[in-house]
Design an enzyme around this catalytic site. Structure first.
Site, PDB file in Angstrom:
ATOM      1  N   ARG A 123       0.569  -1.176   0.157  1.00 30.08           N
ATOM      2  CA  ARG A 123      -0.090   0.355   0.016  1.00 30.08           C
ATOM      3  C   ARG A 123       0.563   0.894   0.324  1.00 30.08           C
ATOM      4  NH1 ARG A 123      -4.953  -1.828   3.882  1.00 30.08           N
ATOM      5  NH2 ARG A 123      -6.271  -2.413   2.266  1.00 30.08           N
ATOM      6  N   LYS A 183     -17.887 -17.685   2.059  1.00 25.64           N
ATOM      7  CA  LYS A 183     -19.185 -17.743   2.163  1.00 25.64           C
ATOM      8  C   LYS A 183     -20.141 -16.941   0.880  1.00 25.64           C
ATOM      9  CE  LYS A 183     -19.201 -18.073   7.441  1.00 25.64           C
ATOM     10  NZ  LYS A 183     -18.806 -16.108   7.181  1.00 25.64           N
ATOM     11  N   GLY A 216      -8.458  -9.556  -0.814  1.00 25.01           N
ATOM     12  CA  GLY A 216      -7.231  -9.611   0.428  1.00 25.01           C
ATOM     13  C   GLY A 216      -6.491 -11.812   0.716  1.00 25.01           C
ATOM     14  N   GLY A 224     -12.752  -5.042   0.788  1.00 33.13           N
ATOM     15  CA  GLY A 224     -13.663  -4.379   0.543  1.00 33.13           C
ATOM     16  C   GLY A 224     -14.330  -3.275  -0.212  1.00 33.13           C
TER      17      GLY A 224
END
Ligand code: 3PG
Ligand code: MG
Length: 407
Positions: A37, A199, A356, A379
């Site tokens: 980052r 999920k 990620g 996200g």
């Protein structure tokens, strides 16, 4: 694509430029252990400093609720300095006298990092009073923190809405926005999406939105098990979400009614336990035993996925195929990653990946540099794929004034 201001048009010489960055980086023993980052923001910081700006960095780190030395940004500063190849200062607060004094002492071209914005509760509340105090520290605002843009916080949202600061996307932010536009607004067809991970519950919106955008949707990871159950397959002891079987059925029905191709695994690598190097078997989806756990896609599925990629022009990828943290259950993901990288390098595919686990898997396969664009967002990437305009991006959009009659 909405219109954004261009950083090269900004007159930054001698100006205090507040740059929102994402310094929420992994640390180990008080040192930055993954500087991805920071590397991403170097071009923006160097460009601004070289143009004579007084560069003031704003960032959160982790999720403290109050000032706590454990969450100080101070240990990140040496790594920024190393990567921008110049000294970087630090102020022990992001507002108030400590910040003001440090900023007043800056010279043109200096870079200063302010302390963790989340030391103030106003940050996460997008509090206007706190945002106004941040805004008062600068003359221009630049946001280069795509990976935090899904948060509507004071340092990336209210800071613009409560002030007169002109807001620019930084270089890294701009390349994320450009990549999303290339994937979704004017992509080369056919477009394929791979959605994996554990999920369905976290990806329902994503799946629904992607179906309206892509020709082919490939579903992998443990979330594919829920879809397999919806098709009446036995998945043994594999992870799946019983409360989402109906939702999975709806997604398959939506794919059908839209005329999209939905691809599910046709074979699997199974084991009795999830651990590295346990005995495994390859089975077809009709042969999963009662005590088996599905932990990766099998060779026929890999072959099919690769053939879909070979006839695609654009790929959007979020989520691994198998339990890639444990060998050999990383095989399926690595083989698909290699194929995507090869097609991209040959100019046949434009590939976008983010999240990620996905980035970790691409690194594992050593192919990250051959993917067209790898997002820094987890996200933020996911929510963008859901078709949302992120709060941190919304404030960067230049409002379009409709032309007056006669113009
Ligand atoms: C991230 O690491 O995902 C971003 O920095 C946002 O952090 P957050 O999830 O704590 O808001
Ligand atoms: Mg996070």
């Amino acid at each position: 694509m909405p219109t954004f201001r261009s950083l090269e048009d900004a007159n930054v010489n001698g100006k205090r430029v507040l740059v929102r960055v994402d310094l929420n980086v992994p640390m180990q023993d008080g040192k930055v252990s993954d500087s991805t980052r920071i590397q991403e923001i170097v071009p923006t910081l160097v460009e601004l400093a070289d143009k004579g700006a007084r560069v003031i960095l704003l960032s959160h780190f982790d999720r403290p609720k109050r000032p706590d030395p454990k969450y100080s940004l101070r240990p990140v500063v040496p790594e920024i300095a190393r990567l921008v190849k110049r000294p970087v200062g630090f102020a022990e607060d992001c507002i108030g006298p400590k910040a003001e004094r440090a900023i007043a002492a800056m010279k043109d071209g200096d870079i200063l990092c302010l302390e963790n914005t989340r030391f103030h509760p106003g940050e996460e509340k997008n509090d206007e009073e706190f945002a106004a105090k941040l805004a008062a520290l600068g003359d221009i605002f630049v946001d280069d923190a795509f990976s935090a843009a899904h948060r509507e916080h004071a340092s990336n949202s209210a800071i613009v809405t409560v002030s007169n600061l002109i807001a620019y996307p930084g270089r890294a932010m701009k390349s994320e926005l450009d990549a999303l536009a290339r994937a979704f607004e004017h992509p080369r067809h056919p477009v394929t999406a791979i959605v994996g991970g554990a999920k369905v519950s976290t990806k329902l919106e994503l799946l629904g939105h992607l179906l309206t955008k892509v020709e082919t949707l490939i579903i992998g990871g443990a979330m594919a098990n829920t879809f397999l159950v919806a098709q009446g397959k036995a998945v043994g002891k594999s992870l799946y979400e019983s409360d989402l079987v109906a939702a999975a059925r709806d997604i398959m029905a939506k794919a059908k009614s839209l005329g999209r191709e939905a691809v599910l695994p046709v074979d699997a690598v199974v084991a009795k336990t999830l651990a590295a190097h346990v005995p495994t078997r390859v089975v077809s989806m009709d042969e999963v035993g009662a005590t088996d756990m599905i932990l990766d896609i099998g060779p026929r599925t890999v072959e099919h996925v690769v053939s879909v990629l070979a006839r695609s022009k654009t790929l959007v990828w979020n989520g691994p195929f198998g339990a890639f943290e444990h060998e050999p259950f990383d095989n399926g993901t690595i083989e698909v990653a290699e194929a995507a990288a090869e097609l991209t390098a040959a100019g046949k595919l434009i590939s976008f990946a983010g999240g990620g686990d996905t980035v970790a898997a691409l690194n594992l396969a050593s192919v990250k540099h051959r993917i067209t664009h790898v997002s820094t967002g987890g996200g933020a990437f996911l929510e963008s794929l859901e078709g949302k305009t992120l709060p941190g991006v919304k404030v960067l959009i230049v409002p379009q004034t409709s032309p007056l009659p006669g113009e």
